[in-house]
Design a protein around this motif. Structure first.
Motif, short mmCIF file in Angstrom:
data_model
loop_
_atom_site.label_atom_id
_atom_site.label_comp_id
_atom_site.label_asym_id
_atom_site.label_seq_id
_atom_site.Cartn_x
_atom_site.Cartn_y
_atom_site.Cartn_z
N CYS A 1 0.82 -1.21 0.00
CA CYS A 1 0.00 0.00 0.00
C CYS A 1 0.85 1.26 0.00
O CYS A 1 2.06 1.21 0.23
N ALA A 2 0.20 2.37 -0.27
CA ALA A 2 0.87 3.67 -0.23
C ALA A 2 0.38 4.40 1.01
O ALA A 2 -0.82 4.58 1.19
N ILE A 3 1.30 4.81 1.87
CA ILE A 3 0.93 5.34 3.18
C ILE A 3 1.25 6.82 3.29
O ILE A 3 2.40 7.23 3.13
N VAL A 4 0.21 7.61 3.54
CA VAL A 4 0.39 9.06 3.74
C VAL A 4 0.67 9.28 5.22
O VAL A 4 -0.14 8.91 6.07
N THR A 5 1.82 9.88 5.52
CA THR A 5 2.19 10.10 6.92
C THR A 5 2.27 11.59 7.28
O THR A 5 2.19 11.94 8.44
N LEU B 1 -2.83 7.56 6.79
CA LEU B 1 -3.89 7.27 5.84
C LEU B 1 -3.33 6.37 4.74
O LEU B 1 -2.22 6.60 4.24
N ILE B 2 -4.09 5.36 4.35
CA ILE B 2 -3.70 4.47 3.28
C ILE B 2 -4.43 4.90 2.01
O ILE B 2 -5.64 5.13 2.06
#
Lengths: 500, 500
Positions: free
Chosen positions: B88-92, B116-117
């Motif tokens: 997944c791509a994870i917004v940190t 947020l994923i």
């Protein structure tokens, strides 16, 4: 059903109620993002599809570019990075894992080499790809449009107006001369104006934005500025001439027809789900939403009045010929850039869990242009009752005349909405030459005034009145006069307004 | 123009060449993501719009849910997190800033409270919102569809087949009983089959996936499994009965018609831009792509043969009546779930920078169903030359008969493509009862064989032959026999194939 707050009491609260009660959108579990509900999304589909045909009719094609922008791309255009770096969603990792306590955490070993920004706009990723695609003037113009979701972090969320994620169309074109780029920029502003006028039934003011309020990276930004029912403005459609800024940032050159190497000229533009905010703010009345027929998800709802399934069957048999005519009806909302017809969209609401009264409220709140009521008495009379949302009129109409009657009403309602919007704007636009009068009139609507053209004056006026220069209207004539604030010379009036 | 690698030599290389040469897609600056180019996107638009009408005809409405999934949501359904957390791509973070050296960095102070994923699928965010929407059996069924971009990290990228970002439609429905959910799951599989057969011109095998290969969180997954020209399978449409799993994870209960509180029953499904991969792999020949007319971005291209603008004008005047007939022609590809007609899409290619030969190649490569060539000689004869991409035939046709001739050909070409695909699958499907024969035949196509139903046997067969159980075909009859590997008892043959 909640009784709506009257517009006169709290315009802003009323907006929220309409969004909720008409099933347009709702808050989501992700702070700052909205869920677009089926009725709101159906409105967006109609907006998007009409615009899509207008773009195709002006030679544009759709394509799709990645949602992620490498961090370094944002840095290539100086104004661009300044504007968009502050409000973005940054992907730094690509894997989650369960820690020793079975808690789901970001795997620190799965860090991206370069962070990715969820697109706040697509100029950089698109211009990077244009580099491989454009070599000669024969490759130009390149007229690309994209339909995509956009992410810009917004702290103070307002459905459709301001949310972290929104949907939009964005056009990105490449040209062989400054003149071609300017022509494209102006033509697409004209497309937005055609759409606003003939589909949204909104009559906006058009013109370039002032120097200090252009899109980040643009040479000129043109805007479509409509007036809302509280006299405020909202920028919802902008068309940008980007000059050679992005071609320089991404080193996109072409061989022109004199065999010289030159940077490519660019334009970009976009409108978003914010248009739904326009539509609500421009056309609602105290009963709820009023949807312009050219964009209505539902044109006609039939509410049968029945107690038993036998009664319902009688009604359905009675209206069957009408329904068949509806189903082959196509409505003609042709305009300068839209040459198609649209189907008449209808529904029979047979739900026996809800009373007719409940349904009446529901469809009035949602702004469905026409409601047809049919009961046993209507069958006996050979008529149906037609209620017209925009005018509020009710009429008993002979069954065989209903479809034609409704067609004509839909065109009339569309025109009435536009006329009302235009008249409201005209009666709430004030030509002002005195700063005290400026401060008074700006609370009531648009103000056309002279200003000296400096950023300081614009800032001071904004600080004292909350009004900004919305655009330098095309329609204004040259006129030597003096700034409403400083008295310094000015050659043309500009449009001031408070805005959202 | 590059000469394509023959299919017989390198099928995989040939695929890449078609994607590139036919302007379908290209690599992007973001590793693992693709740019979908205009011709590829036009194919997707047609796929999407036909499916959209099929969904609306079966009572579904579109809505839109946020692109971000809070990290904690993924954790609520155990199988779900296991499957999707790895890729997944994870917004940190939510802000970039310039550091002291003017380098653009992630602002460490702008860390999100909860990561947020970027959605790898939307079950969790949607079921969280259904909680507020569903209270009574009267609120059910809820039939929602979404068109969205999806992100699942893929390391080994292949255009359309496997990229980190892709576009898709995803359906998410809620029901009042297990039976209703199962009916919906099966009906939507039938919709996918209708689309595959009548629009993609692909004849798939249908059936449930084996227990160990279901969607993460599903009770049953049904799949549409077509055969590619190299005998391999590809799962591209799946319909899931989710039972009460997501309702339990998000605590979504309703009052049933016996006034008892019960968890809601769910289904989900999706098809994506991967369908374009299907289309290319199923119908290409050694000249390039062959597009089924029911989905063609362009049905007819007219190539005028001219030297001067006077000659071009004569040709355009000559074909003008034909073009006018084209522009009012609507093609009838009606099917069980699609009741509309589609416009005939045509283009006149007047570009004088490119030779007729270059254009012929270009449109054959792109699989445009019909090419019309017109020159001075044709005008003298009152004919045009019609080239038919699917059959490879050329014919001189009287001008006044061309449009009818073409209509008929388009329907015939659509049928031929389906027939060829079906015949190829049938002649490459083998009923096998012996493991050595299994290993031989699996290299040539589909194998229908018995197996004992254990995960170990499936794994062992996969390890030794690369073949997996694609589905448990509906069409297979019960038959007492024994596993092709272990000899243990079995009651029904299943479909084995190598796949992508």
């Amino acid at each position: 059903m909640t009784k709506l707050t009257p517009r006169s009491k709290d315009y802003s609260q009323r907006y929220n109620e309409i969004v909720q009660e008409a099933w347009l959108a709702e808050n989501s579990a992700v702070r700052w993002c909205m869920v677009i509900k089926p009725y709101g999304y159906a409105l967006w589909e109609n907006i998007r599809d009409v615009l899509d045909k207008m773009f195709k009719n002006t030679g544009h094609v759709n394509a799709y570019f990645p949602i992620f922008i490498p961090k370094s791309f944002l840095n290539k255009e100086a104004q661009h990075v300044e504007h968009f770096a502050k409000e973005c969603a940054i992907v730094t990792h690509y894997r989650l894992k369960l820690d020793d306590n079975k808690k789901l955490i970001v795997d620190p070993e799965a860090k991206l080499d370069e962070e990715l920004i969820v697109r706040p706009t697509s100029e950089t990723i698109i211009w990077n790809s244009y580099k491989d695609r454009i070599h000669s003037y024969r490759d130009l113009p390149l007229l690309i449009n994209q339909r995509a979701n956009i992410v810009r972090r917004e702290m103070r969320t307002r459905m459709f107006l301001r949310t972290t994620e929104f949907l939009r169309q964005e056009g990105h074109t490449a040209h062989a001369s400054a003149e071609d780029a300017e022509n494209e920029t102006r033509k697409m502003l004209d497309v937005y104006n055609d759409f606003a006028t003939n589909f949204m039934a909104i009559s906006p003011i058009l013109g370039p934005k002032p120097e200090h309020d252009k899109f980040a990276g643009a040479v000129t930004t043109y805007a479509v500025e409509p007036m809302m029912q509280d006299g405020k403005a909202l920028q919802a459609g902008t068309s940008h001439n980007l000059g050679q800024n992005f071609a320089k940032a991404f080193d996109v050159k072409f061989t022109n027809d004199k065999n010289e190497l030159e940077f490519v000229y660019a334009t970009s533009r976009g409108v978003s789900t914010r248009l739904i905010w326009w539509l609500i703010m421009a056309h609602s009345d105290d009963t709820g939403l009023v949807v312009p027929p050219a964009l209505a998800p539902l044109h006609v709802v039939v509410v049968p009045i029945f107690k038993t399934s036998e009664e319902l069957k009688l009604i359905k048999d009675y209206i069957q010929p009408l329904i068949e005519r509806f189903d082959t009806t196509r409505l003609d909302f042709k305009s300068k850039y839209f040459h198609d017809t649209i189907p008449l969209r209808r529904k029979i609401d047979e739900d026996d869990n809800k009373s007719p009264g409940w349904k009446f409220n529901e469809y009035e709140l949602k702004g469905v242009p026409v409601r047809i009521t049919v009961g046993a008495k209507d069958i006996a009379n050979g008529t149906v009752e037609v209620f017209k949302r925009e005018s509020g009129e009710k009429a008993n109409v002979k069954l065989e005349e209903v479809d034609l009657h409704i067609d004509q009403y839909l065109y009339k309602a569309q025109n009435n909405l536009l006329k009302k919007n235009q008249e409201f704007r005209e009666t709430h636009t004030f030509v002002v030459d005195n700063y005290n009068e400026f401060k008074e009139k700006i609370e009531q609507g648009f103000v056309m005034a002279h200003r000296d053209g400096t950023a300081e004056t614009a800032e001071k006026i904004q600080k004292e009145t909350s009004a900004t220069i919305r655009c330098l209207p095309f329609d204004e004539k040259d006129e030597k006069w003096k700034c409403v604030l400083t008295g310094k010379p000015s050659t043309r009036r500009v449009l001031f307004a408070k805005s959202y």
